[in-house]
Design a protein around this motif. Sequence first.
Motif, PDB file in Angstrom:
ATOM      1  N   ARG A  25       0.871  -1.185   0.000  1.00 46.07           N
ATOM      2  CA  ARG A  25       0.000   0.000   0.000  1.00 46.07           C
ATOM      3  C   ARG A  25       0.909   1.237   0.000  1.00 46.07           C
ATOM      4  O   ARG A  25       1.313   1.734   1.056  1.00 46.07           O
ATOM      5  CB  ARG A  25      -0.925  -0.039   1.206  1.00 46.07           C
ATOM      6  CG  ARG A  25      -2.055   0.978   1.164  1.00 46.07           C
ATOM      7  CD  ARG A  25      -3.086   0.712   2.245  1.00 46.07           C
ATOM      8  NE  ARG A  25      -4.068   1.789   2.309  1.00 46.07           N
ATOM      9  CZ  ARG A  25      -5.097   1.920   1.481  1.00 46.07           C
ATOM     10  NH1 ARG A  25      -5.272   1.032   0.518  1.00 46.07           N
ATOM     11  NH2 ARG A  25      -5.950   2.921   1.611  1.00 46.07           N
ATOM     12  N   SER A  67      -4.925  10.524   6.048  1.00 46.15           N
ATOM     13  CA  SER A  67      -6.264  10.610   6.650  1.00 46.15           C
ATOM     14  C   SER A  67      -7.151   9.439   6.217  1.00 46.15           C
ATOM     15  O   SER A  67      -8.278   9.313   6.690  1.00 46.15           O
ATOM     16  CB  SER A  67      -6.938  11.931   6.251  1.00 46.15           C
ATOM     17  OG  SER A  67      -7.200  11.964   4.857  1.00 46.15           O
ATOM     18  N   ARG A  68      -6.628   8.600   5.308  1.00 45.03           N
ATOM     19  CA  ARG A  68      -7.393   7.430   4.883  1.00 45.03           C
ATOM     20  C   ARG A  68      -7.591   6.478   6.059  1.00 45.03           C
ATOM     21  O   ARG A  68      -6.756   6.401   6.958  1.00 45.03           O
ATOM     22  CB  ARG A  68      -6.656   6.680   3.756  1.00 45.03           C
ATOM     23  CG  ARG A  68      -6.283   7.528   2.560  1.00 45.03           C
ATOM     24  CD  ARG A  68      -7.506   8.109   1.884  1.00 45.03           C
ATOM     25  NE  ARG A  68      -7.134   8.957   0.756  1.00 45.03           N
ATOM     26  CZ  ARG A  68      -7.943   9.847   0.198  1.00 45.03           C
ATOM     27  NH1 ARG A  68      -9.165  10.014   0.677  1.00 45.03           N
ATOM     28  NH2 ARG A  68      -7.545  10.572  -0.822  1.00 45.03           N
ATOM     29  N   ARG A  69      -8.713   5.752   6.018  1.00 43.59           N
ATOM     30  CA  ARG A  69      -8.985   4.817   7.120  1.00 43.59           C
ATOM     31  C   ARG A  69      -7.865   3.783   7.228  1.00 43.59           C
ATOM     32  O   ARG A  69      -7.439   3.440   8.331  1.00 43.59           O
ATOM     33  CB  ARG A  69     -10.337   4.119   6.902  1.00 43.59           C
ATOM     34  CG  ARG A  69     -10.723   3.175   8.034  1.00 43.59           C
ATOM     35  CD  ARG A  69     -12.127   2.634   7.851  1.00 43.59           C
ATOM     36  NE  ARG A  69     -12.453   1.715   8.938  1.00 43.59           N
ATOM     37  CZ  ARG A  69     -12.099   0.426   8.948  1.00 43.59           C
ATOM     38  NH1 ARG A  69     -11.416  -0.095   7.940  1.00 43.59           N
ATOM     39  NH2 ARG A  69     -12.412  -0.340   9.985  1.00 43.59           N
ATOM     40  N   GLN A  88      -3.727  14.237   3.119  1.00 39.78           N
ATOM     41  CA  GLN A  88      -4.776  13.517   2.415  1.00 39.78           C
ATOM     42  C   GLN A  88      -4.536  12.006   2.488  1.00 39.78           C
ATOM     43  O   GLN A  88      -5.447  11.230   2.778  1.00 39.78           O
ATOM     44  CB  GLN A  88      -4.833  13.963   0.945  1.00 39.78           C
ATOM     45  CG  GLN A  88      -5.359  15.369   0.736  1.00 39.78           C
ATOM     46  CD  GLN A  88      -6.813  15.509   1.141  1.00 39.78           C
ATOM     47  OE1 GLN A  88      -7.640  14.621   0.892  1.00 39.78           O
ATOM     48  NE2 GLN A  88      -7.139  16.611   1.791  1.00 39.78           N
ATOM     49  N   LEU A  89      -3.309  11.586   2.238  1.00 43.16           N
ATOM     50  CA  LEU A  89      -2.982  10.162   2.245  1.00 43.16           C
ATOM     51  C   LEU A  89      -3.102   9.551   3.638  1.00 43.16           C
ATOM     52  O   LEU A  89      -3.597   8.436   3.809  1.00 43.16           O
ATOM     53  CB  LEU A  89      -1.564   9.950   1.712  1.00 43.16           C
ATOM     54  CG  LEU A  89      -1.338  10.263   0.234  1.00 43.16           C
ATOM     55  CD1 LEU A  89       0.156  10.231  -0.084  1.00 43.16           C
ATOM     56  CD2 LEU A  89      -2.086   9.265  -0.642  1.00 43.16           C
ATOM     57  N   ARG A 148      -4.161   3.605   6.236  1.00 40.84           N
ATOM     58  CA  ARG A 148      -3.080   4.454   5.734  1.00 40.84           C
ATOM     59  C   ARG A 148      -2.106   3.660   4.858  1.00 40.84           C
ATOM     60  O   ARG A 148      -1.955   2.449   5.030  1.00 40.84           O
ATOM     61  CB  ARG A 148      -2.275   5.029   6.905  1.00 40.84           C
ATOM     62  CG  ARG A 148      -3.040   5.986   7.799  1.00 40.84           C
ATOM     63  CD  ARG A 148      -2.148   6.412   8.937  1.00 40.84           C
ATOM     64  NE  ARG A 148      -2.778   7.396   9.791  1.00 40.84           N
ATOM     65  CZ  ARG A 148      -2.719   7.397  11.119  1.00 40.84           C
ATOM     66  NH1 ARG A 148      -2.092   6.405  11.737  1.00 40.84           N
ATOM     67  NH2 ARG A 148      -3.297   8.343  11.811  1.00 40.84           N
ATOM     68  N   ASP A 179      -4.396   2.332  -6.576  1.00 42.07           N
ATOM     69  CA  ASP A 179      -5.556   2.873  -5.880  1.00 42.07           C
ATOM     70  C   ASP A 179      -5.593   4.387  -6.072  1.00 42.07           C
ATOM     71  O   ASP A 179      -4.679   5.091  -5.626  1.00 42.07           O
ATOM     72  CB  ASP A 179      -5.448   2.531  -4.386  1.00 42.07           C
ATOM     73  CG  ASP A 179      -6.684   2.929  -3.613  1.00 42.07           C
ATOM     74  OD1 ASP A 179      -7.506   3.713  -4.150  1.00 42.07           O
ATOM     75  OD2 ASP A 179      -6.829   2.475  -2.464  1.00 42.07           O
ATOM     76  N   GLN A 199      -1.852  11.429  -5.126  1.00 36.72           N
ATOM     77  CA  GLN A 199      -2.142  12.832  -4.850  1.00 36.72           C
ATOM     78  C   GLN A 199      -1.388  13.731  -5.825  1.00 36.72           C
ATOM     79  O   GLN A 199      -0.272  13.423  -6.227  1.00 36.72           O
ATOM     80  CB  GLN A 199      -1.757  13.201  -3.416  1.00 36.72           C
ATOM     81  CG  GLN A 199      -2.628  12.563  -2.354  1.00 36.72           C
ATOM     82  CD  GLN A 199      -4.066  13.056  -2.423  1.00 36.72           C
ATOM     83  OE1 GLN A 199      -4.314  14.255  -2.522  1.00 36.72           O
ATOM     84  NE2 GLN A 199      -5.016  12.125  -2.372  1.00 36.72           N
ATOM     85  N   GLU A 227      -7.107   6.590  -4.573  1.00 34.58           N
ATOM     86  CA  GLU A 227      -7.078   7.312  -3.298  1.00 34.58           C
ATOM     87  C   GLU A 227      -5.657   7.490  -2.774  1.00 34.58           C
ATOM     88  O   GLU A 227      -5.431   8.315  -1.896  1.00 34.58           O
ATOM     89  CB  GLU A 227      -7.919   6.560  -2.256  1.00 34.58           C
ATOM     90  CG  GLU A 227      -9.412   6.634  -2.498  1.00 34.58           C
ATOM     91  CD  GLU A 227     -10.194   6.168  -1.284  1.00 34.58           C
ATOM     92  OE1 GLU A 227      -9.567   5.567  -0.374  1.00 34.58           O
ATOM     93  OE2 GLU A 227     -11.407   6.421  -1.226  1.00 34.58           O
ATOM     94  N   LEU A 228      -4.726   6.714  -3.316  1.00 37.40           N
ATOM     95  CA  LEU A 228      -3.345   6.806  -2.852  1.00 37.40           C
ATOM     96  C   LEU A 228      -2.466   7.614  -3.806  1.00 37.40           C
ATOM     97  O   LEU A 228      -1.243   7.652  -3.652  1.00 37.40           O
ATOM     98  CB  LEU A 228      -2.750   5.402  -2.675  1.00 37.40           C
ATOM     99  CG  LEU A 228      -3.409   4.548  -1.595  1.00 37.40           C
ATOM    100  CD1 LEU A 228      -2.686   3.216  -1.469  1.00 37.40           C
ATOM    101  CD2 LEU A 228      -3.419   5.270  -0.251  1.00 37.40           C
TER     102      LEU A 228
END
Length: 356
Positions: free
Chosen positions: A189, A244-246, A241-242, A248, A221, A226, A223-224
């Motif tokens: 991740r 703060s993901r549920r 932003q990264l 990380r 992903d 930016q 969401e990962l």
Amino acid sequence: MASRAAGSSAPTIVDVAAQAGVSIKTVSRVLNQEPGVQEKTREQVLKVVAELKYRPKLSARSLAGARSFLIGLLYYDPSAAFVAGVQQGATLRCREAGYHLVVESLHNDAPDIDSQVERVVSALRPDGMVLTPPLCDNPKVLKALRESGTPCVLMSPGRQAKGQASVRMDDVHAAEEVTNLLISLGHERIGFIRGASDQAASGLRYQGFANAMKAHGLGLDPELIQQGDFTFQSGVDGAHQLLSRRVRPTAVFASNDDMALGVLAAAQRLGLAVPSDLSIAGFDDSPAASLVWPPLTTVRQPVDQMARMAVEMLIAANRSDAQPLAESDLHRVLPYELLVRNSTCAPAAKPVTKRK
């Protein structure tokens, strides 16, 4: 041979030739680093030049050889470390060859940027121009220089153009190597912060990251990923932003060191330990990368060597015996170095889940 009398006027090329026992043309060839001069003669001329403390006037040299002995450097880049490295490398090579470097900053989005380039060329009549990103990919800048007949070398252009000299490093493979390092440590991740959208290096480094992730069967992903702009603050913002993901990321790869330093600052503010809670990697090997704690894992981009090479290509093209370069010799690719430091290590057994 007699030396000049004390208190006399500044020595001339005639004085150098007379004391060295050679022709004025030979002295000119030695000063311009041109071939066709025996080594013993070259050493004798340089010895006399040093003894007399002879300094050729740029105006006289220009009239004699239809050259200005000026190299221009055009830049527009938010990274001070990159610009400083370019200027250092270009200045040193110019100084070694008896040239002077003239540095101009232009705004890449200026509507009249072509007119600005024309004014610079008209005022300086440089023997060549070094263009850094993103100016090296600006069609208006390239057209203005082409129409003025000014040779140029592009530093880190987005693509290789036929007949156009360029110097670069392999951003794609370098980014792949950084990503492969993180994966080899056990990270799956991995967050990525892109650079400025108007700079080709941003896309190339993302391409390298994506290539490595896909090669290892790891998904990309959204969401990962930016968007940054190569500044410290965009690294801070992207990291928040990264992180703060549920779930990380266990590692973040930023497209340059300024943004990686922003990630490091954000992680520390959030109470995350680097690298045990979060591994961080950058790109460029800026001076600060090895001064912070932990020092950053990064790629050493040979910025000063690239600038030296660009200047050398322009100087060589202006020599009286210069021959057109083969297409393969117009495009130089210099090696990079992956520097593994203390900001990266194996991740924890499970990805860190943010508490609600």
